[in-house]
Design an enzyme around this catalytic site. Structure first.
Site, PDB file in Angstrom:
ATOM      1  NE  ARG A  29       7.006  51.216  10.495  1.00 50.68           N
ATOM      2  CZ  ARG A  29       6.823  51.507  11.783  1.00 50.68           C
ATOM      3  NH1 ARG A  29       5.631  51.533  12.317  1.00 50.68           N
ATOM      4  NH2 ARG A  29       7.867  51.780  12.545  1.00 50.68           N
TER       5      ARG A  29
ATOM      6  CE1 TYR B 154      -6.823  33.458  -3.303  1.00 49.55           C
ATOM      7  CE2 TYR B 154      -5.986  34.428  -1.280  1.00 49.55           C
ATOM      8  CZ  TYR B 154      -5.817  34.068  -2.594  1.00 49.55           C
ATOM      9  OH  TYR B 154      -4.604  34.320  -3.207  1.00 49.55           O
TER      10      TYR B 154
ATOM     11  CG  ASP C 214     -12.499  37.781   0.363  1.00 49.21           C
ATOM     12  OD1 ASP C 214     -12.791  38.683  -0.457  1.00 49.21           O
ATOM     13  OD2 ASP C 214     -11.484  37.074   0.261  1.00 49.21           O
TER      14      ASP C 214
ATOM     15  CE  LYS D 257      -7.520  38.940  -6.497  1.00 47.51           C
ATOM     16  NZ  LYS D 257      -6.292  38.291  -6.894  1.00 47.51           N
TER      17      LYS D 257
HETATM   18  C1  LIG Z   1     -11.567  36.101  -3.121  1.00 49.22           C
HETATM   19  C2  LIG Z   1     -10.130  36.523  -2.958  1.00 49.22           C
HETATM   20  N1  LIG Z   1      -9.768  37.112  -1.818  1.00 49.22           N
HETATM   21  C3  LIG Z   1      -8.496  37.494  -1.598  1.00 49.22           C
HETATM   22  C4  LIG Z   1      -7.521  37.279  -2.556  1.00 49.22           C
HETATM   23  C5  LIG Z   1      -6.117  37.649  -2.243  1.00 49.22           C
HETATM   24  O1  LIG Z   1      -5.671  38.767  -2.944  1.00 49.22           O
HETATM   25  P1  LIG Z   1      -4.130  38.982  -3.237  1.00 49.22           P
HETATM   26  O2  LIG Z   1      -3.795  38.120  -4.401  1.00 49.22           O
HETATM   27  O3  LIG Z   1      -4.000  40.433  -3.489  1.00 49.22           O
HETATM   28  O4  LIG Z   1      -3.370  38.563  -2.012  1.00 49.22           O
HETATM   29  C6  LIG Z   1      -7.848  36.676  -3.758  1.00 49.22           C
HETATM   30  C7  LIG Z   1      -6.817  36.452  -4.791  1.00 49.22           C
HETATM   31  O5  LIG Z   1      -7.021  35.792  -5.792  1.00 49.22           O
HETATM   32  C8  LIG Z   1      -9.192  36.273  -3.963  1.00 49.22           C
HETATM   33  O6  LIG Z   1      -9.572  35.640  -5.099  1.00 49.22           O
END
Ligand SMILES: Cc1ncc(COP(=O)(O)O)c(C=O)c1O
Length: 391
Positions: free
Chosen positions: A57, A110, A183, A208
């Site tokens: 882990r 987000y 982010d 992504k």
């Molecule tokens: C800008 C952004 N940050 C974070 C995330 C979160 O990623 P995850 O879907 O892997 O939790 C997303 C998901 O669509 C996103 O568009």
């Protein structure tokens, strides 16, 4: 090897980071270690924690390879991998805040991250402030208190694609002895150089562009120095870890990230430029278009645009006509997420508490890796269906 990687262009780094074949019997790719238990030679070694690894882990050669590669990509000290982009957001925030602290978040954050800061952070005793992502540093300054410890950025904002004045806001935060987190899933390390902008904590959804094939859920939190130590300790103390196959898939995806991103960017720009000419489209939400109100910030701070953007359809167009357009598309799947190989279309379903939502139907397109002309023809046929259904 490490020194060469440090100085390489990000497009070279994604290909070569954490590749050490001669340390692993000549095998080209990183071995996948499935393990919870790590054996020691004797009880004394166990008692004294001797050896590089202690417990699955907490780290394996597979997880260390991914985390080192992403940290190298960003030229930052450390990277912690997490099981999703959302968990990376939660870790990047929780890992540096304590009860009594105040933190500022953009209204365009987000959505699932927004639920975390609205519902969970207050229970941890953190005071949450929401700000308009388009505020100038002078305006944002008024929201700082003596307890503000974190300024969170997301540029462009989710769904509404506002561009923030990152250098001015970061400078302001640092004057207040406050950390800056971003982010950076849209920009990625290839199109937004976070360390050059003095960002303290970078969050990227590996789901992504890094993994890139719509089959992995992963996140990364990248930071420096004491901040990195706090974040890693928080991750260890809360059991955050990622299965080895996910690490492997993320690394495999990362090798082609630069060319995928370029193709996605090119397709996205072509689709956005075409959409901008259509009379039913009343607003484009693509920072690389000169018509975008934050275009100058994008041009100054970013070296490219990814394939994700939004557009707003005239509120007078009925939903049935919009559905006819979207449902009949051949090459655009209808679904959430982005950064994979295939193009997607979806509708923005979101709330804002202090900024306005565009009037009309906000659709989001993710341009994948298909042939540009096929995508354009598909969208053109879709708009013809929309016009037919609306006449
Ligand atoms: C800008 C952004 N940050 C974070 C995330 C979160 O990623 P995850 O879907 O892997 O939790 C997303 C998901 O669509 C996103 O568009």
């Amino acid at each position: 090897m490490a020194k060469k990687i440090h100085n390489a262009h990000p497009a070279t780094k994604v290909v070569h980071a954490s590749v050490h074949p001669l340390d692993q019997e000549g095998m080209a790719n990183i071995p996948v270690y499935h393990t919870s238990t790590v054996m020691k030679a004797n009880l004394d070694d166990y008692r004294n924690g001797r050896g590089t690894y202690d417990y699955g882990r907490v780290g394996t050669p597979t997880s260390v390879a991914t985390e080192t590669a992403v940290a190298d990509l960003y030229r930052m000290d450390d990277c912690v991998a997490t099981p999703s982009g959302l968990s990376a957001i939660c870790l990047g925030i929780s890992g540096v805040l304590k009860a009594g602290d105040h933190a500022l978040f953009p209204d365009s954050m987000y959505g699932s991250g927004r639920r975390f800061i609205d519902k969970i952070l207050p229970k941890m005793g953190v005071h949450v402030g929401i700000y308009d992502p388009c505020l100038t540093a002078g305006e944002l300054k008024l929201l700082f208190t003596e307890n503000t410890r974190l300024l969170y950025l997301e540029s462009p904002g989710s769904l509404t694609f506002e561009m923030q004045d990152i250098p001015a806001l970061t400078q302001l935060a640092h004057q207040h002895d406050c950390l800056v987190a971003i982010d950076n899933t849209w920009g990625t390390a290839l199109y937004f150089d976070a360390p050059r902008h003095d960002i303290d904590i970078v969050i990227e959804a590996g789901t992504k562009y890094i993994s890139g094939h719509s089959d992995v859920s992963m996140g990364f939190v990248i930071s420096n120095g004491d901040t990195a130590t706090s974040i890693r300790n928080y991750a260890h103390n809360t059991g955050i870890c990622v299965a080895p196959d996910e690490h492997y898939l993320a690394m495999r995806g990362m090798r082609t990230m630069a060319i995928r991103l370029r193709q996605s960017e090119e397709n996205g720009l072509a689709l956005a430029q075409w959409l901008e000419q259509q009379p039913e489209v009343i607003q484009m939400l693509h920072p690389a278009l000169p018509s975008h109100p934050g275009h100058h910030h994008w041009q100054r701070d970013f070296t490219g645009s990814c394939g994700l953007f939004g557009f707003v359809i005239d509120p007078n167009i009925p939903v049935t006509a919009i559905d006819a357009m979207a449902d009949g598309l051949d090459w655009f799947g209808i679904g959430a997420s982005w950064g994979g190989h295939e193009s997607l279309i979806s509708q923005g379903n979101f709330k804002r508490t202090i900024t306005d939502i565009p009037q009309g139907t906000l659709l989001r397109i993710y341009a994948g890796l298909e042939n540009k002309t096929d995508l354009l023809n598909d969208l053109q046929a879709g708009f013809d269906r929309m016009r037919g259904a609306n006449s």
